[in-house]
Design a protein around this motif. Sequence first.
Motif, PDB file in Angstrom:
ATOM      1  N   GLY A 113       0.830  -1.192   0.000  1.00 19.03           N
ATOM      2  CA  GLY A 113       0.000   0.000   0.000  1.00 19.03           C
ATOM      3  C   GLY A 113       0.863   1.240   0.000  1.00 19.03           C
ATOM      4  N   ALA A 114       0.333   2.330  -0.559  1.00 22.38           N
ATOM      5  CA  ALA A 114       1.011   3.621  -0.517  1.00 22.38           C
ATOM      6  C   ALA A 114       0.020   4.670  -0.054  1.00 22.38           C
ATOM      7  CB  ALA A 114       1.585   3.997  -1.886  1.00 22.38           C
ATOM      8  N   SER A 115       0.525   5.610   0.730  1.00 21.11           N
ATOM      9  CA  SER A 115      -0.327   6.637   1.328  1.00 21.11           C
ATOM     10  C   SER A 115       0.238   8.017   1.064  1.00 21.11           C
ATOM     11  CB  SER A 115      -0.432   6.404   2.838  1.00 21.11           C
ATOM     12  OG  SER A 115      -1.247   7.388   3.443  1.00 21.11           O
ATOM     13  N   ILE A 116      -0.656   9.022   1.143  1.00 22.63           N
ATOM     14  CA  ILE A 116      -0.231  10.417   1.072  1.00 22.63           C
ATOM     15  C   ILE A 116      -0.949  11.229   2.146  1.00 22.63           C
ATOM     16  CG2 ILE A 116       0.464  10.462  -1.360  1.00 22.63           C
ATOM     17  CD1 ILE A 116      -2.297  11.619  -2.028  1.00 22.63           C
ATOM     18  N   ARG A 117      -0.277  12.298   2.564  1.00 27.48           N
ATOM     19  CA  ARG A 117      -0.854  13.251   3.506  1.00 27.48           C
ATOM     20  C   ARG A 117      -1.954  14.061   2.809  1.00 27.48           C
ATOM     21  NH1 ARG A 117       2.718  14.748   7.877  1.00 27.48           N
ATOM     22  NH2 ARG A 117       4.807  13.861   7.697  1.00 27.48           N
ATOM     23  N   MET A 138      -5.052   9.926   3.540  1.00 24.97           N
ATOM     24  CA  MET A 138      -5.254  10.392   4.908  1.00 24.97           C
ATOM     25  C   MET A 138      -6.285  11.525   4.894  1.00 24.97           C
ATOM     26  SD  MET A 138      -3.429   8.525   6.881  1.00 24.97           S
ATOM     27  CE  MET A 138      -3.668   9.481   8.400  1.00 24.97           C
ATOM     28  N   SER A 139      -7.268  11.426   5.765  1.00 19.02           N
ATOM     29  CA  SER A 139      -8.291  12.463   5.869  1.00 19.02           C
ATOM     30  C   SER A 139      -8.087  13.328   7.100  1.00 19.02           C
ATOM     31  CB  SER A 139      -9.684  11.823   5.887  1.00 19.02           C
ATOM     32  OG  SER A 139      -9.720  10.709   6.752  1.00 19.02           O
ATOM     33  N   VAL A 140      -6.932  13.162   7.736  1.00 19.53           N
ATOM     34  CA  VAL A 140      -6.431  14.039   8.807  1.00 19.53           C
ATOM     35  C   VAL A 140      -4.917  14.099   8.612  1.00 19.53           C
ATOM     36  CG1 VAL A 140      -8.260  13.415  10.454  1.00 19.53           C
ATOM     37  CG2 VAL A 140      -6.089  12.153  10.464  1.00 19.53           C
ATOM     38  N   GLU A 141      -4.269  15.008   9.320  1.00 15.83           N
ATOM     39  CA  GLU A 141      -2.812  15.009   9.301  1.00 15.83           C
ATOM     40  C   GLU A 141      -2.319  13.809  10.104  1.00 15.83           C
ATOM     41  OE1 GLU A 141      -0.450  16.580   7.777  1.00 15.83           O
ATOM     42  OE2 GLU A 141      -1.839  17.873   6.688  1.00 15.83           O
ATOM     43  N   LEU A 150     -11.247  15.894   7.375  1.00 15.73           N
ATOM     44  CA  LEU A 150     -11.073  17.025   6.463  1.00 15.73           C
ATOM     45  C   LEU A 150     -12.021  16.849   5.280  1.00 15.73           C
ATOM     46  CD1 LEU A 150      -7.171  17.234   6.506  1.00 15.73           C
ATOM     47  CD2 LEU A 150      -8.780  18.818   7.595  1.00 15.73           C
ATOM     48  N   PRO A 151     -12.977  17.770   5.082  1.00 13.82           N
ATOM     49  CA  PRO A 151     -14.016  17.558   4.067  1.00 13.82           C
ATOM     50  C   PRO A 151     -13.501  17.491   2.633  1.00 13.82           C
ATOM     51  CG  PRO A 151     -14.197  19.749   5.055  1.00 13.82           C
ATOM     52  CD  PRO A 151     -13.226  18.982   5.883  1.00 13.82           C
ATOM     53  N   GLU A 152     -12.347  18.109   2.354  1.00 18.49           N
ATOM     54  CA  GLU A 152     -11.804  18.055   0.996  1.00 18.49           C
ATOM     55  C   GLU A 152     -11.405  16.640   0.590  1.00 18.49           C
ATOM     56  OE1 GLU A 152      -8.452  19.901   3.611  1.00 18.49           O
ATOM     57  OE2 GLU A 152     -10.649  19.887   3.527  1.00 18.49           O
ATOM     58  N   THR A 153     -11.347  15.732   1.569  1.00 17.68           N
ATOM     59  CA  THR A 153     -11.008  14.338   1.284  1.00 17.68           C
ATOM     60  C   THR A 153     -11.992  13.705   0.305  1.00 17.68           C
ATOM     61  OG1 THR A 153     -10.077  14.132   3.504  1.00 17.68           O
ATOM     62  CG2 THR A 153     -10.549  12.082   2.324  1.00 17.68           C
ATOM     63  N   GLY A 177      -8.958   8.562   9.110  1.00 13.14           N
ATOM     64  CA  GLY A 177      -8.961   9.791   9.901  1.00 13.14           C
ATOM     65  C   GLY A 177     -10.348  10.397  10.022  1.00 13.14           C
ATOM     66  N   GLY A 178     -10.897  10.414  11.227  1.00 12.81           N
ATOM     67  CA  GLY A 178     -12.194  11.040  11.451  1.00 12.81           C
ATOM     68  C   GLY A 178     -13.366  10.290  10.844  1.00 12.81           C
TER      69      GLY A 178
END
Length: 217
Positions: A113-117, A138-141, A150-153, A177-178
């Motif tokens: 898997g790969a993830s981004i902030r 990630m939907s939070v830091e 974070l709604p922009e997610t 996140g959240g």
Amino acid sequence: MTELSVSVLSADLANLADECSRAVAAGADMLHFDVMDGHFVPNITYGAPVLKCLKKAVPDIFYDVHLMISDPERYVQDFAAAGADLLTFHLEAVPGREEQTIRAIRDSGCRVGASIRPGTPVQALVPYLDQLDLVLLMSVEPGFGGQAFLPETVDRLAVLKAECERRGLSPRIQVDGGINQTTAPLCTAAGASVLVMGSAFFGAADPAALAKSIREL
């Protein structure tokens, strides 16, 4: 069907095996194991020895291990040997070594898997989509549990889903996140197929009912 990955970061760590067994009994599809090093993120959690003990105590579940650490390639074999089924690394932690890290994880026998902030463009993942089993937005830091979504997610998930469909690819799309009963439907509607849930799950009056509702999204 949406998959539920329960974050052990929000469990009672003094009773970790019991908490994780409860999550499995309630219907979790995976246990999400957050590894933090105090360098890539401003927090420290636990390492491979804890995973090894947990795997022995709670063996019959998929271990979804999220490496929020610098130089993840150095620790791939340790976590694979400890019982990880999937290892997710952060693109931001391995500039110029993305493909080497993917190969190291694949060679260990784990899924990749790969993830981004939240601040990293979704387009950063595009060159690697055909090499990944899972993509995590990630939907939070990253670094601490219990943060607000974070709604922009939602828009970011939609962009990622559209790119996967355009290329005929179908990695799991995970969001972390959240996540709760309010934000979960927004994420699945935008394309998420795996939801990481921590505080909302362990704080639920009826975790089994919550898990059922998430899996039916």
